[in-house]
Design a protein around this motif. Structure first.
Motif, mmCIF file in Angstrom:
data_model
loop_
_atom_site.group_PDB
_atom_site.id
_atom_site.type_symbol
_atom_site.label_atom_id
_atom_site.label_comp_id
_atom_site.label_asym_id
_atom_site.label_seq_id
_atom_site.Cartn_x
_atom_site.Cartn_y
_atom_site.Cartn_z
ATOM 1 N N HIS A 210 0.871 -1.182 0.000
ATOM 2 C CA HIS A 210 0.000 0.000 0.000
ATOM 3 C C HIS A 210 0.903 1.226 0.000
ATOM 4 N N ILE A 211 0.681 2.126 -0.930
ATOM 5 C CA ILE A 211 1.432 3.386 -0.944
ATOM 6 C C ILE A 211 0.792 4.279 0.113
ATOM 7 N N MET A 212 1.497 4.468 1.222
ATOM 8 C CA MET A 212 0.944 5.223 2.354
ATOM 9 C C MET A 212 1.297 6.694 2.297
ATOM 10 N N PRO B 85 2.135 0.419 12.145
ATOM 11 C CA PRO B 85 2.395 1.015 13.465
ATOM 12 C C PRO B 85 2.828 2.476 13.309
ATOM 13 N N THR B 86 2.376 3.320 14.212
ATOM 14 C CA THR B 86 2.692 4.747 14.164
ATOM 15 C C THR B 86 4.194 4.991 14.167
ATOM 16 N N TYR B 87 4.935 4.188 14.909
ATOM 17 C CA TYR B 87 6.379 4.418 14.978
ATOM 18 C C TYR B 87 7.053 4.234 13.615
ATOM 19 N N VAL B 88 6.483 3.396 12.737
ATOM 20 C CA VAL B 88 7.053 3.230 11.394
ATOM 21 C C VAL B 88 6.949 4.553 10.634
ATOM 22 N N LEU B 89 5.786 5.176 10.713
ATOM 23 C CA LEU B 89 5.591 6.464 10.044
ATOM 24 C C LEU B 89 6.519 7.520 10.641
ATOM 25 N N ILE C 178 -6.571 14.663 2.789
ATOM 26 C CA ILE C 178 -5.146 14.458 2.530
ATOM 27 C C ILE C 178 -4.372 15.188 3.614
ATOM 28 N N TYR C 179 -3.491 14.471 4.287
ATOM 29 C CA TYR C 179 -2.686 15.054 5.337
ATOM 30 C C TYR C 179 -1.236 15.087 4.899
ATOM 31 N N TYR C 180 -0.612 16.245 5.045
ATOM 32 C CA TYR C 180 0.790 16.367 4.704
ATOM 33 C C TYR C 180 1.637 15.861 5.849
ATOM 34 N N ILE C 181 2.671 15.121 5.536
ATOM 35 C CA ILE C 181 3.534 14.529 6.551
ATOM 36 C C ILE C 181 4.162 15.611 7.418
ATOM 37 N N ARG C 182 4.510 16.747 6.822
ATOM 38 C CA ARG C 182 5.155 17.810 7.611
ATOM 39 C C ARG C 182 4.243 18.293 8.742
ATOM 40 N N ASP C 183 2.921 18.138 8.581
ATOM 41 C CA ASP C 183 1.969 18.574 9.596
ATOM 42 C C ASP C 183 1.733 17.523 10.679
ATOM 43 N N LEU C 184 2.202 16.297 10.458
ATOM 44 C CA LEU C 184 1.918 15.198 11.375
ATOM 45 C C LEU C 184 3.141 14.703 12.123
ATOM 46 N N GLN C 185 4.249 15.414 12.001
ATOM 47 C CA GLN C 185 5.458 14.932 12.647
ATOM 48 C C GLN C 185 5.314 14.941 14.163
ATOM 49 N N TYR C 186 5.446 13.768 14.729
ATOM 50 C CA TYR C 186 5.404 13.532 16.174
ATOM 51 C C TYR C 186 4.274 14.281 16.766
#
Length: 190
Positions: free
Chosen positions: A24-26, A147-151, A182-190
């Motif tokens: 799956h392309i996450m 798992p969240t830690y993978v992301l 759609i969520y940008y990764i930069r907005d979800l960091q930790y």
């Protein structure tokens, strides 16, 4: 990404047989996925070459919205040929009319927790541009709920990489269904 950037970013240890199966392309920075749903890649071994390298069947599937019809499945097929540079480096060539196009790519982030006799559970690739798509980075997992830690580890990996850092800023999580945001990764960091 340039060939030298892909060469440099690709991992040194990689087993293509552990990468076969459905992914799956996450997370991605490829804009074509913004209006698609459930993008997946399925890898299967096509053949082992005389020098030990392999060719892999590469089937990308996704749903795209068509006027008056709704969401319909679409796909792109290709063959990935392992390059002699590193075991994690490949060149994609499309099938059919897309046979005229190639793109270099490499596996840059690989599951290091799963025992070596089992399939990888997450990987990431970086790839060069084609006439129809821009260069990009894809984070792929075996399930849509890794798992969240993978992301988080992937985000940190991109931040630590001089090659991927800037390119990863535009990455977003793909949609699992039509109404997903759609969520940008930069907005979800930790």
């Amino acid at each position: 990404m340039s060939t030298s950037e892909i060469d440099s970013a690709s991992v040194d240890i990689f087993d293509p047989y552990r990468a076969t199966g459905l992914w799956h392309i996450m997370g991605t920075n490829l804009n074509m996925w913004k209006d698609k749903v459930l993008p997946t890649i399925n890898y299967s071994i096509n053949e082992k070459l005389a020098d030990g390298r392999v060719r892999i069947n590469d089937l990308v599937e996704y749903y795209t919205k068509r006027p008056c019809v709704g969401w319909k499945p679409s796909s792109v097929e290709g063959i990935d040929t392992q390059l002699s540079i590193k075991p994690s480096r490949f060149q994609w060539r499309g099938n059919g009319i897309l046979k005229l196009f190639t793109s270099d790519f490499g596996f840059v982030f690989v599951d290091n927790e799963t025992p070596s006799d089992r399939p990888y559970q997450w990987v990431a690739t970086c790839f060069g541009a084609t006439l129809f798509s821009s260069e990009g980075i894809d984070l792929m997992t075996r399930t849509r709920q890794p798992p969240t830690y993978v992301l988080n580890n992937f985000v940190q990996f991109c931040l630590d990489s001089p090659i991927l850092r800037q390119k990863a800023r535009a990455m977003f999580y793909t949609r699992g269904k039509a109404e997903d945001d759609i969520y940008y990764i930069r907005d979800l960091q930790y």
